[in-house]
Design an enzyme around this catalytic site. Sequence first.
Site, PDB file in Angstrom:
ATOM      1  N   GLY A 137      39.956  43.471  34.764  1.00 27.90           N
ATOM      2  CA  GLY A 137      38.991  42.598  34.944  1.00 27.90           C
ATOM      3  C   GLY A 137      37.974  42.694  33.767  1.00 27.90           C
ATOM      4  N   PRO A 149      36.721  40.840  24.302  1.00 28.02           N
ATOM      5  CA  PRO A 149      37.267  39.201  23.960  1.00 28.02           C
ATOM      6  C   PRO A 149      36.495  38.653  25.222  1.00 28.02           C
ATOM      7  CG  PRO A 149      38.849  41.168  25.211  1.00 28.02           C
ATOM      8  CD  PRO A 149      37.719  41.809  24.724  1.00 28.02           C
ATOM      9  N   HIS A 184      33.426  42.236  49.144  1.00 32.62           N
ATOM     10  CA  HIS A 184      32.260  42.518  48.405  1.00 32.62           C
ATOM     11  C   HIS A 184      32.804  41.772  47.068  1.00 32.62           C
ATOM     12  CE1 HIS A 184      29.013  43.674  45.898  1.00 32.62           C
ATOM     13  NE2 HIS A 184      28.589  44.319  47.015  1.00 32.62           N
TER      14      HIS A 184
END
Length: 305
Positions: A177, A169, A87
């Site tokens: 991630g 950021p 996925h």
Amino acid sequence: TSGESLRPWIEAVPNVSEGRDETAVGNLANTFTDAPGARLLDVHIDPSHHRSVLTAVFLPEAVVEQSVRLAEEAWRRIDLRRHDGEHPRIGALDVLPLVPLRATDRDDAVRFARAIGERLAEHGNIPVFLYGHAALSDPAPSLAGLRRGGLPGLATRLANGELTPDFGPARLDPKAGATVVGVRDFLIAYNVALDTNDVRVAAAIAREIRASSGGLPALQALGLSLHHRKLAQVSMNLIDFRKTSIEDAYRAVVNVAAPLGVAVHHSEIVGLIPRAAAFTNMEKILKLERAPGILEERMEARGCT
């Protein structure tokens, strides 16, 4: 009382990038277990997707803090540098959708989603994107668009300024991630496994039936491989089950697969569905491997008055 029946619950359906370590998934789910104002309703683990979907409901005062707790646990236990799965995903806590239930106002859910996004960016120093009704940009980014190209693709688009996160950021944390947070209406995740291991067949069926190709309305679809079952799968999201029902989606797969000489092996519903989406004999008709979980029934069983 009638007042109690209208208590403002909010459903959260976090998708985490862990589907093979049941202990880790259990620890993630435990962040919602017996927490004040939180009720864990369902855990769906998928080793081929290497992904788990948790379903919980919260009283408004609990949803932000408990979501931050879940994210912190996901960041501790999941390392995307060692992750592989069928996925698409861009984060340890990949996506966190909120669904307003009962007396909950959508604007309140949007406020909570944006607060969660801001807190996750602060705590994790990661990029956070808002989608659905919570989006700050117009048009709102899509999950598929954000996941396009996976982590490398997102990193490139952040670096060249093509994408800007709503919070945090403009660079990826290699371990955690990014995370997508939003508010949406009911969505039903529904997968049909085919009696073949040829993922090209599943991909061709998905292209034929999804809305973006002129197929069924409010239907998203991908062709994926189920390595642990040696099967191919049509993985679907029913964005509006009143426009395209689960049975509509199933029969569309059957009708496209049959001329290709492929049959349905089984199907599965990921997470819970609202009572209005269920129908008589659905387990038999859809070749479901397990009985569908009904949201309202789980809430009643967990004392969500």
